[in-house]
Design a protein around this motif. Structure first.
Motif, PDB file in Angstrom:
ATOM      1  N   LEU A 169       0.501  -1.235  -0.497  1.00  0.00           N
ATOM      2  CA  LEU A 169      -0.323  -0.049  -0.057  1.00  0.00           C
ATOM      3  C   LEU A 169       0.994   1.447  -0.213  1.00  0.00           C
ATOM      4  O   LEU A 169       2.018   0.998   0.925  1.00  0.00           O
ATOM      5  CB  LEU A 169      -1.152   0.313   1.465  1.00  0.00           C
ATOM      6  CG  LEU A 169      -2.243   0.927   1.599  1.00  0.00           C
ATOM      7  CD1 LEU A 169      -3.019   1.367  -0.371  1.00  0.00           C
ATOM      8  CD2 LEU A 169      -2.208   1.318   2.932  1.00  0.00           C
ATOM      9  N   LEU A 170       0.473   1.956  -1.150  1.00  0.00           N
ATOM     10  CA  LEU A 170       1.400   3.918  -1.202  1.00  0.00           C
ATOM     11  C   LEU A 170       0.023   4.166  -0.339  1.00  0.00           C
ATOM     12  O   LEU A 170      -0.442   4.590  -0.863  1.00  0.00           O
ATOM     13  CB  LEU A 170       1.104   3.906  -2.191  1.00  0.00           C
ATOM     14  CG  LEU A 170       2.468   2.945  -3.155  1.00  0.00           C
ATOM     15  CD1 LEU A 170       2.296   3.283  -4.853  1.00  0.00           C
ATOM     16  CD2 LEU A 170       3.730   2.534  -2.670  1.00  0.00           C
ATOM     17  N   LEU A 209       6.503   0.357  -6.746  1.00  0.00           N
ATOM     18  CA  LEU A 209       6.403  -0.013  -5.416  1.00  0.00           C
ATOM     19  C   LEU A 209       4.670  -0.550  -4.649  1.00  0.00           C
ATOM     20  O   LEU A 209       5.529  -1.222  -3.775  1.00  0.00           O
ATOM     21  CB  LEU A 209       6.741   1.239  -4.748  1.00  0.00           C
ATOM     22  CG  LEU A 209       8.259   1.939  -5.134  1.00  0.00           C
ATOM     23  CD1 LEU A 209       8.398   3.466  -4.092  1.00  0.00           C
ATOM     24  CD2 LEU A 209       8.783   1.492  -5.064  1.00  0.00           C
ATOM     25  N   GLY A 210       3.734  -0.125  -5.709  1.00  0.00           N
ATOM     26  CA  GLY A 210       2.650  -0.773  -4.565  1.00  0.00           C
ATOM     27  C   GLY A 210       1.013   0.137  -5.472  1.00  0.00           C
ATOM     28  O   GLY A 210       1.229   0.744  -6.418  1.00  0.00           O
ATOM     29  N   VAL A 211       0.345   0.021  -5.037  1.00  0.00           N
ATOM     30  CA  VAL A 211      -0.938   0.000  -5.107  1.00  0.00           C
ATOM     31  C   VAL A 211      -1.218   1.855  -4.315  1.00  0.00           C
ATOM     32  O   VAL A 211      -1.266   1.569  -3.248  1.00  0.00           O
ATOM     33  CB  VAL A 211      -2.028  -0.816  -4.471  1.00  0.00           C
ATOM     34  CG1 VAL A 211      -3.432  -0.516  -5.325  1.00  0.00           C
ATOM     35  CG2 VAL A 211      -1.854  -2.245  -5.504  1.00  0.00           C
ATOM     36  N   ALA A 212      -1.616   2.644  -4.797  1.00  0.00           N
ATOM     37  CA  ALA A 212      -2.181   4.025  -4.367  1.00  0.00           C
ATOM     38  C   ALA A 212      -3.623   4.439  -5.117  1.00  0.00           C
ATOM     39  O   ALA A 212      -3.792   3.698  -6.072  1.00  0.00           O
ATOM     40  CB  ALA A 212      -0.580   4.777  -5.184  1.00  0.00           C
ATOM     41  N   SER A 257       3.393  12.500  -4.560  1.00  0.00           N
ATOM     42  CA  SER A 257       4.153  11.617  -4.576  1.00  0.00           C
ATOM     43  C   SER A 257       4.150  10.442  -4.417  1.00  0.00           C
ATOM     44  O   SER A 257       4.618   9.082  -4.839  1.00  0.00           O
ATOM     45  CB  SER A 257       5.204  11.598  -2.947  1.00  0.00           C
ATOM     46  OG  SER A 257       5.833  11.353  -2.689  1.00  0.00           O
ATOM     47  N   LEU A 258       2.606  10.107  -4.241  1.00  0.00           N
ATOM     48  CA  LEU A 258       2.251   8.198  -3.839  1.00  0.00           C
ATOM     49  C   LEU A 258       2.347   8.473  -5.667  1.00  0.00           C
ATOM     50  O   LEU A 258       2.863   7.095  -5.444  1.00  0.00           O
ATOM     51  CB  LEU A 258       0.826   8.464  -3.261  1.00  0.00           C
ATOM     52  CG  LEU A 258       0.973   9.004  -1.603  1.00  0.00           C
ATOM     53  CD1 LEU A 258      -0.188   8.452  -1.218  1.00  0.00           C
ATOM     54  CD2 LEU A 258       1.825   7.920  -1.422  1.00  0.00           C
ATOM     55  N   ALA A 259       1.789   8.864  -6.061  1.00  0.00           N
ATOM     56  CA  ALA A 259       1.827   8.106  -7.716  1.00  0.00           C
ATOM     57  C   ALA A 259       3.046   8.603  -8.490  1.00  0.00           C
ATOM     58  O   ALA A 259       2.269   7.393  -9.103  1.00  0.00           O
ATOM     59  CB  ALA A 259       0.956   9.927  -7.948  1.00  0.00           C
TER      60      ALA A 259
END
Length: 297
Positions: free
Chosen positions: A196-197, A242-245, A233-235
């Motif tokens: 998880l992001l 790196l994961g799912v956002a 940043s999460l995008a």
């Protein structure tokens, strides 16, 4: 000593109740109580008589408040004067907003308003503040408008008489991942761990995310792999695999780079309103013209 401590005391004196004063100041009751205690320690005297209902100021508090009121007023006037000098021009406006909305939504909104009422100068201030601080900026004229997201999970108990608001657009938060790497990972029959992001706890979007994933069938499989306050940043982290956002659509579709973000599910999403606030005390003609144009849409 902080100016907001004086404003906290003024709210307690005006409302005679800690809970109502905390609500008016957009803080928890425990936070307000701590700040009043800190002010009393700084002043060296008890300022509030907590045995009275409604709560009253002590004799020391009444004397202190007379000077504090003058300080609050002078600080507000000084800040307003500085804000006027900071404006691009007399015809300019200042818009405070979430950083996420400043990237793509605000330029389009300003361009649209130019076409409706004539060009004007706009200064965009995408700062991370509390709701209390944003409203204070509206009240003292530091900014003319505040634009943010609205969702049932975001507490916005704002007096609409003092701070009128309009819904001016909509957005949607959905889960995104890199290409097909995370396709199907949210399915009920998938047992894989989900990187998880995650939004930082002070982010408004963290409340929306908790609302979306609470009691979801995959909730126990979520593992925080990356945490940041800004959706941008999460995008970028999602684009790097790196994961799912969970991202607003307006951000996800503008993420640049060779790798492509895709929505991995249309479920477990949230509809967001984009709302604009102003202050009834702001009588600037350009502000009223912009408000009228938005209200007429």
């Amino acid at each position: 000593m902080e100016l907001k401590w004086l404003e906290d005391l003024a709210a307690v004196a005006r409302l005679g109740h800690f809970a109502r004063a905390a609500e008016a100041r957009f803080v928890t009751q425990s936070a307000l109580s701590r700040r009043i205690k800190a002010l009393e320690q700084w002043a060296g005297a008890e300022l509030v008589d907590r045995t009275e209902h409604p709560i009253r100021l002590t004799a020391a508090g009444t004397e202190f408040m007379s000077s504090a009121s003058a300080i609050i007023k002078q600080a507000s006037e000084a800040q307003e004067a500085a804000a006027n000098y900071a404006r691009i021009s007399d015809r300019g406006i200042t818009i405070a907003c979430l950083h996420t909305l400043a990237l793509n939504f605000l330029p389009r909104l300003v361009a649209d308003l130019h076409g409706k009422i004539a060009p004007f100068e706009a200064a965009i201030v995408p700062e991370t503040r509390t709701i209390e601080e944003y409203l204070y900026a509206l009240r003292n004229g530091t900014c003319d408008f505040f634009i943010c997201y609205n969702h049932p999970s975001i507490p916005f108990d704002v007096d609409i008489d003092d701070y009128p608001r309009l819904t001016i657009s909509h957005d949607r938060v959905k889960p995104y991942g890199l290409g097909k790497q995370f396709s199907g990972i949210l399915d009920r029959d998938c047992g894989a761990s989900i990187p998880l992001l995650e939004y930082g706890p002070t982010s408004i979007m963290s409340r929306v995310l908790r609302n979306v994933i609470s009691n979801a069938p995959f909730e126990r499989r979520l593992r925080t792999a990356y945490r940041a306050t800004l959706a941008e940043s999460l995008a970028t982290a999602a684009r790097e695999g790196l994961g799912v956002a969970w991202l607003p659509e307006t951000i996800a579709k503008h993420v640049s780079g060779d790798a492509q973000l895709i929505s991995i599910s249309n479920d477990f999403s949230a509809e967001l309103e984009i709302v604009i606030f102003s202050s009834r005390h702001n009588k600037r003609p350009i502000v009223q013209r912009i408000w009228d144009a938005l209200e007429g849409e």
